[in-house]
Design an enzyme around this catalytic site. Structure first.
Site, PDB file in Angstrom:
ATOM      1  CE  LYS A 151      -4.202  -0.510   4.766  1.00 24.80           C
ATOM      2  NZ  LYS A 151      -5.516   0.059   5.101  1.00 24.80           N
ATOM      3  CG  HIS A 160      -2.112  -0.854   1.101  1.00 30.87           C
ATOM      4  ND1 HIS A 160      -2.076  -2.210   1.344  1.00 30.87           N
ATOM      5  CD2 HIS A 160      -3.390  -0.574   0.725  1.00 30.87           C
ATOM      6  CE1 HIS A 160      -3.284  -2.725   1.143  1.00 30.87           C
ATOM      7  NE2 HIS A 160      -4.102  -1.763   0.761  1.00 30.87           N
TER       8      HIS A 160
HETATM    9  N1  LIG Z   1     -12.990  -0.945   1.937  1.00 28.69           N
HETATM   10  C1  LIG Z   1     -12.314  -0.408   0.925  1.00 28.69           C
HETATM   11  O1  LIG Z   1     -12.508  -0.751  -0.254  1.00 28.69           O
HETATM   12  C2  LIG Z   1     -11.300   0.644   1.226  1.00 28.69           C
HETATM   13  C3  LIG Z   1     -11.063   0.967   2.523  1.00 28.69           C
HETATM   14  N2  LIG Z   1     -10.180   1.960   2.842  1.00 28.69           N
HETATM   15  C4  LIG Z   1     -10.091   2.303   4.258  1.00 28.69           C
HETATM   16  O2  LIG Z   1     -10.801   3.516   4.474  1.00 28.69           O
HETATM   17  C5  LIG Z   1     -10.228   4.215   5.573  1.00 28.69           C
HETATM   18  C6  LIG Z   1      -9.906   5.637   5.128  1.00 28.69           C
HETATM   19  O3  LIG Z   1      -8.873   5.614   4.169  1.00 28.69           O
HETATM   20  P1  LIG Z   1      -8.394   6.954   3.448  1.00 28.69           P
HETATM   21  O4  LIG Z   1      -9.543   7.641   2.806  1.00 28.69           O
HETATM   22  O5  LIG Z   1      -7.212   6.599   2.657  1.00 28.69           O
HETATM   23  O6  LIG Z   1      -7.940   7.833   4.742  1.00 28.69           O
HETATM   24  P2  LIG Z   1      -7.829   9.399   4.875  1.00 28.69           P
HETATM   25  O7  LIG Z   1      -6.983   9.654   6.079  1.00 28.69           O
HETATM   26  O8  LIG Z   1      -7.468  10.030   3.583  1.00 28.69           O
HETATM   27  O9  LIG Z   1      -9.343   9.850   5.195  1.00 28.69           O
HETATM   28  C7  LIG Z   1      -9.970   9.676   6.410  1.00 28.69           C
HETATM   29  C8  LIG Z   1     -10.758  10.957   6.689  1.00 28.69           C
HETATM   30  O10 LIG Z   1     -11.577  10.755   7.837  1.00 28.69           O
HETATM   31  C9  LIG Z   1     -11.447  11.901   8.656  1.00 28.69           C
HETATM   32  N3  LIG Z   1     -11.841  11.584  10.018  1.00 28.69           N
HETATM   33  C10 LIG Z   1     -11.075  11.130  11.045  1.00 28.69           C
HETATM   34  N4  LIG Z   1     -11.831  10.978  12.141  1.00 28.69           N
HETATM   35  C11 LIG Z   1     -13.082  11.346  11.812  1.00 28.69           C
HETATM   36  C12 LIG Z   1     -14.304  11.389  12.517  1.00 28.69           C
HETATM   37  N5  LIG Z   1     -14.397  11.042  13.814  1.00 28.69           N
HETATM   38  N6  LIG Z   1     -15.424  11.806  11.858  1.00 28.69           N
HETATM   39  C13 LIG Z   1     -15.368  12.185  10.574  1.00 28.69           C
HETATM   40  N7  LIG Z   1     -14.230  12.160   9.846  1.00 28.69           N
HETATM   41  C14 LIG Z   1     -13.108  11.728  10.465  1.00 28.69           C
HETATM   42  C15 LIG Z   1      -9.994  12.290   8.504  1.00 28.69           C
HETATM   43  O11 LIG Z   1      -9.746  13.595   8.994  1.00 28.69           O
HETATM   44  P3  LIG Z   1      -8.246  13.933   9.551  1.00 28.69           P
HETATM   45  O12 LIG Z   1      -7.327  13.693   8.402  1.00 28.69           O
HETATM   46  O13 LIG Z   1      -8.367  15.363   9.961  1.00 28.69           O
HETATM   47  O14 LIG Z   1      -8.008  12.991  10.686  1.00 28.69           O
HETATM   48  C16 LIG Z   1      -9.843  12.166   6.999  1.00 28.69           C
HETATM   49  O15 LIG Z   1     -10.319  13.311   6.321  1.00 28.69           O
HETATM   50  C17 LIG Z   1      -9.020   3.393   6.008  1.00 28.69           C
HETATM   51  O16 LIG Z   1      -9.390   2.557   7.079  1.00 28.69           O
HETATM   52  C18 LIG Z   1      -8.703   2.561   4.785  1.00 28.69           C
HETATM   53  O17 LIG Z   1      -8.036   1.373   5.085  1.00 28.69           O
HETATM   54  C19 LIG Z   1      -9.505   2.637   1.891  1.00 28.69           C
HETATM   55  C20 LIG Z   1      -9.665   2.309   0.569  1.00 28.69           C
HETATM   56  C21 LIG Z   1     -10.595   1.304   0.129  1.00 28.69           C
HETATM   57  O1  LIG Z   2      -6.008   2.209   3.103  1.00 26.28           O
HETATM   58  C1  LIG Z   2      -6.184   1.838   1.923  1.00 26.28           C
HETATM   59  O2  LIG Z   2      -5.728   2.470   0.965  1.00 26.28           O
HETATM   60  C2  LIG Z   2      -6.956   0.621   1.679  1.00 26.28           C
HETATM   61  N1  LIG Z   2      -7.555   0.051   2.690  1.00 26.28           N
HETATM   62  C3  LIG Z   2      -8.348  -1.119   2.643  1.00 26.28           C
HETATM   63  C4  LIG Z   2      -7.689  -2.231   3.425  1.00 26.28           C
HETATM   64  O3  LIG Z   2      -7.161  -1.957   4.523  1.00 26.28           O
HETATM   65  O4  LIG Z   2      -7.723  -3.369   2.985  1.00 26.28           O
HETATM   66  C5  LIG Z   2      -8.732  -1.528   1.239  1.00 26.28           C
HETATM   67  C6  LIG Z   2      -7.662  -1.295   0.217  1.00 26.28           C
HETATM   68  O5  LIG Z   2      -6.643  -2.219   0.446  1.00 26.28           O
HETATM   69  C7  LIG Z   2      -7.144   0.138   0.296  1.00 26.28           C
END
Ligand SMILES: NC(=O)C1=CN([C@@H]2O[C@H](COP(=O)(O)OP(=O)(O)OC[C@H]3O[C@@H](n4cnc5c(N)ncnc54)[C@H](OP(=O)(O)O)[C@@H]3O)[C@@H](O)[C@H]2O)C=CC1
Ligand SMILES: O=C(O)C1=N[C@H](C(=O)O)C[C@H](O)C1
EC number: 1.17.1.8
Length: 246
Positions: free
Chosen positions: A135, A131
């Site tokens: 992450k 990744h």
């Molecule tokens: N299931 C799937 O297909 C996928 C899952 N993911 C998962 O999604 C999650 C997010 O990933 P990603 O978008 O890269 O992360 P980011 O850090 O880019 O985004 C997370 C956002 O959530 C905000 N946040 C934190 N705490 C809160 C809260 N209590 N309420 C509202 N917003 C909040 C953060 O703000 P701040 O930065 O100010 O803390 C940030 O803007 C991870 O767990 C990742 O593993 C990612 C890709 C695909």
């Molecule tokens: O944080 C990410 O980027 C992603 N998170 C998810 C995971 O933890 O599996 C899904 C994907 O791998 C991207």
């Protein structure tokens, strides 16, 4: 029109979900909430999508369930204990379904399904997830879920542990042990989200690899979940496999 709210709306995934919802004819983005914003704006939504952080997702989910909102959760960090907690909250609250998707990429879901099916046929199995370096967690939710599925399939088929004669090692060299499956996490600039499942047998290696080249790749799966979560037969669904007919 399905009214949708997004939690983590300014994050990498949340921003992409907002764009995808706004671009869909049958969905309406009614709330985009991030860190520091009041969650109350989400009460005008029918479905809330959460892409935040493993440290805050349980609090968000409990709040959604208490409000009777349907929730589509992409945030990682769900183990058996967390899932049991979600089931308990759902038992205490009569309305709202929850769909937790470890990975919404269609190819990633197929990779997990193929790994589960292949698992009983090979004596060795290891997972390498790769990744971007921003992450928050390791191993990835996808790798964790893949290991669970593989371990379950091997146990059901009566396959023993993967052979490994290592007797001396530096801590971490053999990765994390997730239900008997070794999981290795790479964090590297230039990457988005990638995984290899390596299955080894007698004189052959079978590798299943999936690559997400951008975050748009997750959107068909997220939108499918948003459209279907209200009608799912179970209050809690893990993964979109059943929505794809797998
Ligand atoms: N299931 C799937 O297909 C996928 C899952 N993911 C998962 O999604 C999650 C997010 O990933 P990603 O978008 O890269 O992360 P980011 O850090 O880019 O985004 C997370 C956002 O959530 C905000 N946040 C934190 N705490 C809160 C809260 N209590 N309420 C509202 N917003 C909040 C953060 O703000 P701040 O930065 O100010 O803390 C940030 O803007 C991870 O767990 C990742 O593993 C990612 C890709 C695909
Ligand atoms: O944080 C990410 O980027 C992603 N998170 C998810 C995971 O933890 O599996 C899904 C994907 O791998 C991207």
């Amino acid at each position: 029109m399905i009214k949708v709210g997004v939690l983590g709306a300014r994050g990498r995934m949340g921003a992409e979900v907002c764009r995808a919802v706004e671009g869909a004819d049958d969905l309406e983005l009614v709330a985009a909430v991030d860190q520091g914003d009041a969650r109350e704006a989400l009460t005008s939504a029918e479905v809330v999508v959460d892409f935040t952080h493993p440290a805050v997702v349980m609090d968000n989910l409990r709040w959604c369930i208490e409000q009777g909102l349907h929730a589509v959760v992409g945030t990682s960090g769900f183990d058996a204990e967390r899932l049991e907690q979600v089931r308990a909250w759902l038992r205490d609250n009569p309305r709202g379904n929850v769909l937790i998707g470890p990975n919404f990429g269609i190819g990633a879901v197929l990779m997990m399904d193929f790994a589960r099916r292949a698992a009983p046929f090979f004596e060795s199995v290891e997972i390498v997830e790769l990744h971007h370096p921003n992450k928050a967690d390791a191993p990835s939710g996808t790798a964790y879920r893949t290991a669970e599925l593989v371990a379950e399939a091997r146990a059901k088929a009566g396959v023993g542990p993967s052979p490994d004669a290592t007797t001396s090692q530096i801590d971490g060299a053999r990765g994390a042990d997730v239900q008997g499956v070794r999981v290795h996490a790479v964090r590297l600039s230039g990457l988005v989200a990638h995984q290899e499942v390596l299955l080894g047998g007698h004189g052959e290696v079978f590798t299943i690899r999936h690559d997400s080249m951008n975050r748009e790749s997750f959107m068909p799966g997220v939108l499918l979940a948003v459209r279907r979560v209200a009608d799912l037969p179970d209050r809690l669904t893990v993964g979109i496999e059943s929505l794809l007919g797998l």
